[in-house]
Design a protein around this motif. Structure first.
Motif, PDB file in Angstrom:
ATOM      1  N   VAL A   1       5.216  -7.904  -8.180  1.00  0.00           N
ATOM      2  CA  VAL A   1       6.136  -7.466  -7.128  1.00  0.00           C
ATOM      3  C   VAL A   1       6.078  -5.950  -6.976  1.00  0.00           C
ATOM      4  CG1 VAL A   1       8.554  -7.342  -6.438  1.00  0.00           C
ATOM      5  CG2 VAL A   1       7.648  -9.456  -7.437  1.00  0.00           C
ATOM      6  N   THR A   2       6.089  -5.243  -8.104  1.00  0.00           N
ATOM      7  CA  THR A   2       6.018  -3.783  -8.060  1.00  0.00           C
ATOM      8  C   THR A   2       4.733  -3.318  -7.387  1.00  0.00           C
ATOM      9  OG1 THR A   2       7.358  -3.538 -10.054  1.00  0.00           O
ATOM     10  CG2 THR A   2       5.936  -1.692  -9.462  1.00  0.00           C
ATOM     11  N   GLY A   3       3.606  -3.898  -7.781  1.00  0.00           N
ATOM     12  CA  GLY A   3       2.327  -3.513  -7.194  1.00  0.00           C
ATOM     13  C   GLY A   3       2.259  -3.782  -5.705  1.00  0.00           C
ATOM     14  N   THR A   4       2.783  -4.936  -5.276  1.00  0.00           N
ATOM     15  CA  THR A   4       2.766  -5.272  -3.856  1.00  0.00           C
ATOM     16  C   THR A   4       3.648  -4.323  -3.052  1.00  0.00           C
ATOM     17  OG1 THR A   4       2.400  -7.617  -4.402  1.00  0.00           O
ATOM     18  CG2 THR A   4       3.189  -7.107  -2.184  1.00  0.00           C
ATOM     19  N   ALA A   5       4.848  -4.036  -3.570  1.00  0.00           N
ATOM     20  CA  ALA A   5       5.768  -3.141  -2.863  1.00  0.00           C
ATOM     21  C   ALA A   5       5.173  -1.740  -2.726  1.00  0.00           C
ATOM     22  CB  ALA A   5       7.103  -3.082  -3.604  1.00  0.00           C
ATOM     23  N   TRP A   6       4.600  -1.230  -3.823  1.00  0.00           N
ATOM     24  CA  TRP A   6       4.017   0.112  -3.759  1.00  0.00           C
ATOM     25  C   TRP A   6       2.735   0.127  -2.934  1.00  0.00           C
ATOM     26  CZ3 TRP A   6       5.728   4.863  -4.920  1.00  0.00           C
ATOM     27  CH2 TRP A   6       6.920   4.950  -5.653  1.00  0.00           C
TER      28      TRP A   6
END
Length: 291
Positions: free
Chosen positions: A116-121
């Motif tokens: 989720v963090t990677g996708t958001a960033w």
């Protein structure tokens, strides 16, 4: 008889879990180690080739790029998380009114998965839809932030996302350490006329060495096995600019069908982690014995 039964019941209850861990964790580690000494490719093979896979691994430019990226990512990730986490912990240690609100805000990113963090960033840093595009719409046409597309700078976007994810967790560790310092020592320093800055620098922070060591071990472990964040954020690209050992291992095992080399890279990653954890455990056990 009853006492003996009470002794055996906990062992019987724990034995299935112990057996499963023994097989599916340590058994597979041993199996991976064995495959690293074979000529396995798309499927496991049992033709022994000794250290040939390790020799080939250290001759690959791709592997050296992954190791170099790990050195950059790991050093910046650990350093920035430690400094930022300490500063946030000191801020909250002042017992400000908004502590109850700020603490969960800082901790929230750790509740998210690295995917989720990677996708958001990835969305936020994409020049076409993210920060750069938004700034252009607001009138700052000269603003440029395309690190995620730049081979020289892409690894630093992984650092940014990882720091955002983990700094709150480090803050919680440091805050617990700060709250565990003996208040009498702090009061004695204040009576002697020491400023708050001097008290933290000369007394409180040196007393938190075990917390710093624990934070280092946790962050180093996360850095070495970082995979999902890289895959979601950059996919290892552009090119191979953000490859790390974990993504290298997956690529050579399941994409390039060189299982022997992939297994050898996994064993080297495990050695890296053990080289950090074993001294830490030794230090903790020795400290416990002295106490």
């Amino acid at each position: 008889m009853k006492e003996r039964l009470q002794d055996y019941i906990p062992k019987l209850v724990l034995s299935p879990s112990f057996f499963l861990i023994l097989v599916f964790v340590y058994g597979f580690i041993a199996y991976t180690g064995y495959l690293s000494f074979t000529d396995s490719r798309i499927l496991p093979s049992y033709n022994w080739v000794g250290l040939e896979n390790y020799e080939r691994l250290w001759k690959l430019p791709h592997w050296w790029r992954a190791i170099t990226n790990l050195a950059i990512f790991g050093s910046l990730y650990i350093l920035i998380c430690s400094v930022l986490g300490l500063l946030l912990a000191i801020l909250l240690d002042q017992k400000i009114r908004a502590e109850g609100l700020l603490r969960p805000i800082y901790l929230y990113p750790m509740a998210l998965s690295f995917i989720v963090t990677g996708t958001a960033w990835k969305w936020f840093l994409d020049p076409g839809i993210g920060l750069e595009h938004t700034m252009h719409q607001w009138g700052w046409e000269s603003f440029a932030f395309d690190w995620i597309k730049d081979r020289q700078m892409a690894i630093y976007t992984v650092v940014i996302a990882a720091v955002w994810q983990s700094s709150g967790f480090v803050m919680a560790m440091f805050l617990a350490g700060l709250r565990g310092v003996d208040s009498d020592i702090i009061k004695a320093a204040q009576i002697d006329g020491a400023s708050a800055f001097t008290t933290y620098r000369r007394i409180i922070i040196p007393l938190m060495r075990p917390v710093f060591l624990s934070a280092f071990v946790v962050l180093a472990h996360l850095a070495i096995k970082a995979y999902d964040l890289v895959i979601a954020l950059t996919g290892g690209g552009p090119g191979q600019a953000t490859e790390l050992p974990a993504t290298f291992m997956y690529s050579y095992t399941f994409t390039r069908n060189l299982m022997g080399i992939g297994a050898s890279s996994a064993i080297i990653m495990m050695i890296m982690i053990f080289s950090i954890i074993i001294p830490y455990l030794y230090s903790e056990l020795r400290t416990g014995v002295k106490r």
